[in-house]
Design an enzyme around this catalytic site. Sequence first.
Site, PDB file in Angstrom:
ATOM      1  N   GLU A   2      -1.547   8.229  -4.505  1.00  0.00           N
ATOM      2  CA  GLU A   2      -2.325   7.548  -5.533  1.00  0.00           C
ATOM      3  C   GLU A   2      -3.752   8.084  -5.567  1.00  0.00           C
ATOM      4  OE1 GLU A   2      -3.620   2.891  -6.158  1.00  0.00           O
ATOM      5  OE2 GLU A   2      -1.643   3.318  -5.327  1.00  0.00           O
ATOM      6  N   HIS A  50      -0.576   0.294  -9.812  1.00  0.00           N
ATOM      7  CA  HIS A  50      -1.364  -0.554  -8.910  1.00  0.00           C
ATOM      8  C   HIS A  50      -1.963  -1.752  -9.660  1.00  0.00           C
ATOM      9  CE1 HIS A  50      -3.759  -0.356  -4.889  1.00  0.00           C
ATOM     10  NE2 HIS A  50      -3.477  -1.602  -5.209  1.00  0.00           N
ATOM     11  N   ARG A  59       0.851  -1.176   0.000  1.00  0.00           N
ATOM     12  CA  ARG A  59       0.000   0.000   0.000  1.00  0.00           C
ATOM     13  C   ARG A  59       0.894   1.235   0.000  1.00  0.00           C
ATOM     14  NH1 ARG A  59      -3.738  -2.609  -1.369  1.00  0.00           N
ATOM     15  NH2 ARG A  59      -5.829  -2.777  -0.461  1.00  0.00           N
TER      16      ARG A  59
END
Length: 319
Positions: free
Chosen positions: A274, A292, A245
């Site tokens: 992000e 991602h 993450r």
Amino acid sequence: MKVLANDGISKAGELALKEAGIEVLENRVAQDHVINFINENNVDVLLVRSATKVRQDLIDACPGLKIVGRGGIGMDNIDVEYAIEKGLYIINTPNASSRSVAELVFAHFFSLARFLHESNRLMPLEGDTHFNALKKSFNNAFELSGKTLGVIGFGGIGQEVVKMGISLGMKIKVLTRKPKTKTISLNFFDGQTVDFEISSTNDSDAFYKDTDFISINTPKTNEYIIDTPQFELMKDGVYIVNTARGGVINEVTLLDFIESGKVAGAALDVFETEPTPELILLMNPNLSLTPHLGGNTIDAQEKIGVELAEQIIEIKKKL
């Protein structure tokens, strides 16, 4: 029972639900309109991935909702504890995408170790005019075999990363908050299975020392797992991949240690800001970057859809 798979579901998962007599709505609803859509269409199950957020306001406003499912592992876009307090079933697919994420980890490791990320940028620009110079600039490459792989986190993805490291002949270290031992099984094409007992450590000094390749495979955290103190423990020339993450590694500090040579190269599949990564990251030639993509394979999506469907069908029997 009606299911709104607002961020999509695989055909295999959709078919499994329909065969069980469950209606699957094919709509894709903007976040601002999800509450109204659920209530107006008597939706029982909301399935999401990363895009749709399931916060307290939605949970409170949709009393007919019975199940919230997350296609994937991380649940940070769902207020899980609050939903459970309100009597909702919360499901996810912790293992379905593990192999796909682990393969991306090694795609990045190979890319970094052989300069593929930079070569792919420069060959179209300079391959016809500076071929020999490029060849020379990329000759300080490494094999992964025989190197030490450090894995932070020992869940489903971490275990798959360990399996792939073992299969490549790497030495294995695992870092967890509490030491634990797991049996890792490698299954081969001819039916053979080989088991390895892998024990993790919570000793950061021992973990980072002499580790050549580091993979971060943890849930979302409230603070950095890797920051200046951890970088300073690493050997010079280390490679790091983050598919966990954004926010588990300090990206600014990472660039500093790349600049100093402590970190030979790093890969980011997830970012602190992000979906708008910092330009300074995107332009750095020592970074291998993906948007991602960890679980974004056809194989993983099929598994995710089927796993969600199976859980929904089981819960339906209880309702």
